[in-house]
Enzyme design. Structure first.
Site, PDB file in Angstrom:
ATOM      1  N   ASN A 195       0.860  -1.184   0.000  1.00 54.44           N
ATOM      2  CA  ASN A 195       0.000   0.000   0.000  1.00 54.44           C
ATOM      3  C   ASN A 195       0.894   1.230   0.000  1.00 54.44           C
ATOM      4  O   ASN A 195       2.126   1.124   0.103  1.00 54.44           O
ATOM      5  CB  ASN A 195      -0.981  -0.020   1.171  1.00 54.44           C
ATOM      6  CG  ASN A 195      -0.303  -0.030   2.530  1.00 54.44           C
ATOM      7  OD1 ASN A 195       0.727   0.619   2.730  1.00 54.44           O
ATOM      8  ND2 ASN A 195      -0.874  -0.759   3.476  1.00 54.44           N
ATOM      9  N   SER A 197       1.545   3.647   2.137  1.00 57.91           N
ATOM     10  CA  SER A 197       2.391   3.893   3.306  1.00 57.91           C
ATOM     11  C   SER A 197       3.553   2.906   3.352  1.00 57.91           C
ATOM     12  O   SER A 197       4.683   3.280   3.716  1.00 57.91           O
ATOM     13  CB  SER A 197       1.566   3.817   4.590  1.00 57.91           C
ATOM     14  OG  SER A 197       1.000   2.539   4.758  1.00 57.91           O
ATOM     15  N   GLU A 198       3.294   1.641   2.984  1.00 59.27           N
ATOM     16  CA  GLU A 198       4.378   0.650   2.937  1.00 59.27           C
ATOM     17  C   GLU A 198       5.389   1.010   1.855  1.00 59.27           C
ATOM     18  O   GLU A 198       6.606   0.880   2.055  1.00 59.27           O
ATOM     19  CB  GLU A 198       3.796  -0.741   2.670  1.00 59.27           C
ATOM     20  CG  GLU A 198       2.978  -1.304   3.831  1.00 59.27           C
ATOM     21  CD  GLU A 198       2.180  -2.540   3.456  1.00 59.27           C
ATOM     22  OE1 GLU A 198       1.854  -3.320   4.359  1.00 59.27           O
ATOM     23  OE2 GLU A 198       1.872  -2.721   2.253  1.00 59.27           O
ATOM     24  N   ASP A 264      -5.835  -8.271   1.273  1.00 61.29           N
ATOM     25  CA  ASP A 264      -5.973  -9.709   1.024  1.00 61.29           C
ATOM     26  C   ASP A 264      -6.843  -9.964  -0.200  1.00 61.29           C
ATOM     27  O   ASP A 264      -6.567 -10.857  -1.005  1.00 61.29           O
ATOM     28  CB  ASP A 264      -6.598 -10.398   2.239  1.00 61.29           C
ATOM     29  CG  ASP A 264      -5.733 -10.292   3.487  1.00 61.29           C
ATOM     30  OD1 ASP A 264      -4.512 -10.108   3.338  1.00 61.29           O
ATOM     31  OD2 ASP A 264      -6.282 -10.389   4.598  1.00 61.29           O
TER      32      ASP A 264
END
EC number: 2.7.1.167
Length: 477
Positions: A195, A197-198, A264
């Site tokens: 995502n 932020s990752e 997921d």
């Protein structure tokens, strides 16, 4: 637009990763505890759902694909609950039991659609012998079209680099939902799905899409990825591949109730679509549509083929449109958790006219969601005669599902929808015409459940029978 879904039934996918059990305790809150300044929740509903890598496997199975799950669990009630729940939804589990560790469990307490607290029961699996996991991967490589590595940093993927090499050597694409900032451990993966932020935790803060593209392409080169898909919440997704233009896809979510498990769903749909033989671009298209559906549900959730088809037809929400009875019950359960009032009506709706449209609009105003149950073709013939219906069931349901006032459309084969209504138990049962409430099929069951039954008037002068007679009369001239 006619959308052709991937041939999910021919897709085989193995998921390896951190398996966990999500527990949900629901109940009303009406007072503060005298022991401490905290709300008191009177728990009246308990749910258990597979989470983490198990939720990825469920998402794959819900599409009709062949889903296999490998992970580490304890030898306890949580592991048994996971195995049973997953078997019920056609996920083939091959867990490695670790007697010294508990199965990872997340307990969430919710009241009035708000999560009050989460309690984690876990002990990392770092240091556990990875060989049994490698053996299971090797055994499956000849019969799967994709390998998903679902990383929640709980230890199941401590040997992730060896897993990647096993799959790549066999020519099987490896999709990874990463955790943490050490992307080196994922070197050589086919596709990484961080995502935003990752992604920024590794690449640095990005002020524009151009920076996302530039830094993403550098990560691809540095770590030898084949592609990178950055999921960006309300800004959609960005797919990056060497030698190709960036592909930006806007979000399809209409309402966001809960992002739990959305990642997921994305990687599950990606893997199933690739394993079915579709391109990566097509896989991202379907994954983006699925994400728009699942964030409209509460808690970790899955997406069915019908929900996915409805989404890519522009009906992205909590499974809106044509549904099976099982899917309807799931959608209604989710609506109730959001505190929504569910209204239900039924009929043949053969030739849709202004009276129908007005009636359905008025019924929808009485609640938050409207279910329309439609007589099947066989049921209609028994009720109306051999010349009916004029329009077959599929066409009648599609037309009804396109109405703004209608949320869910389902069919029934019996002469009346009494069994269906008893299974759904709407908050309000509505019927048009000059019936008495007690004459309406399903009224007793709805009343017994604390619901209401209401008769609405049809618009004068509108009748399918009259329309048919007029057509026949005009054709005889």
């Amino acid at each position: 637009m006619k959308v052709t879904l991937p041939e999910f039934e021919r897709a085989g996918v193995m998921v390896v990763g951190d398996v966990m059990l999500d527990r949900y305790w629901y109940g009303p809150t009406s007072r503060i505890s005298p022991e401490a300044p905290v709300p008191v929740v009177k728990v009246d509903t308990i749910e258990e759902r597979p989470g983490g890598a198990a939720n990825v496997a469920m998402n794959i199975a819900s599409l009709g694909a062949n889903s296999r799950l490998v992970g580490l669990t304890g030898i306890d009630d949580a592991a048994r609950a996971l195995s049973k729940t997953l078997a019920d939804v056609n996920v083939k589990c091959d867990f490695v039991s670790v007697p010294t560790h508990p199965t990872i469990t997340k307990l969430r307490v919710l009241s009035r659609n708000q999560q009050l607290i989460r309690l984690d029961f876990e002990e990392g699996f770092e240091g556990v012998d990875p060989l049994p996991l490698h053996e299971r991967i090797n055994q499956a490589l000849g019969s799967i079209g994709a390998l998903v590595l679902s990383d929640y940093a709980k230890g199941a993927l401590a040997s992730v680099q060896q897993m990647i090499q096993l799959a790549r050597k066999a020519g099987v694409p490896v999709l990874i939902d990463p955790k943490g900032t050490d992307f080196e451990r994922y070197r050589g993966a086919t596709l990484l799905t961080p995502n935003l932020s990752e992604f920024e935790a590794v690449a640095g803060k990005c002020k524009s899409e151009e920076e996302i593209v530039e830094r993403g392409m550098k990560l691809i080169a540095d770590f030898e990825f084949s592609a990178l898909l950055v999921t960006r919440s309300e800004q959609g997704m960005t797919l990056l591949q060497p030698g190709k233009a960036p592909l930006h896809m806007p979000t399809q979510a209409q309402e966001v109730y809960d992002v739990t498990g959305a990642g997921d769903t994305v990687i599950g749909v990606l893997a199933a679509t690739l394993a079915a033989g579709n391109s990566l671009e097509e896989a991202c298209y379907f994954a983006n549509a699925a994400a728009g559906v699942v964030v409209g549900k509460l808690g970790t959730s899955t997406v069915s083929p019908i929900e996915l088809e409805n989404a890519v037809r522009g009906r992205a929400d909590t499974g809106f449109g044509v549904m099976t009875e099982a899917e309807l019950k799931q959608a209604v359960a989710s609506a109730r958790k959001r505190g929504e009032k569910v209204v239900m009506t039924n009929g043949v709706f053969d030739i849709l006219h202004a009276g129908h449209v007005s009636y359905l609009a008025n019924a929808r105003k009485l609640g938050d969601r409207l279910i329309v149950a439609v007589n099947s073709d066989a049921s209609t013939k028994r009720l109306k005669g051999e010349t009916r219906p004029v329009n077959p069931l599929e066409q009648r349901m599609i037309v009804l599902g396109a109405l703004e006032s209608v949320d869910w459309v389902v069919s029934f084969d019996e002469d009346t929808p009494q069994r269906l209504i008893a299974g759904v138990l709407p908050d309000l049962l509505v019927k048009g015409g000059d019936y008495k409430p007690e004459e309406i099929a399903g009224s007793e069951e709805v009343w017994a459940n604390g619901g209401e039954v209401l008769v609405l008037n049809f618009e004068d002068g509108c009748s399918t029978t009259n329309i048919i007679k007029k057509i026949q009369k005009d054709s005889d001239k």
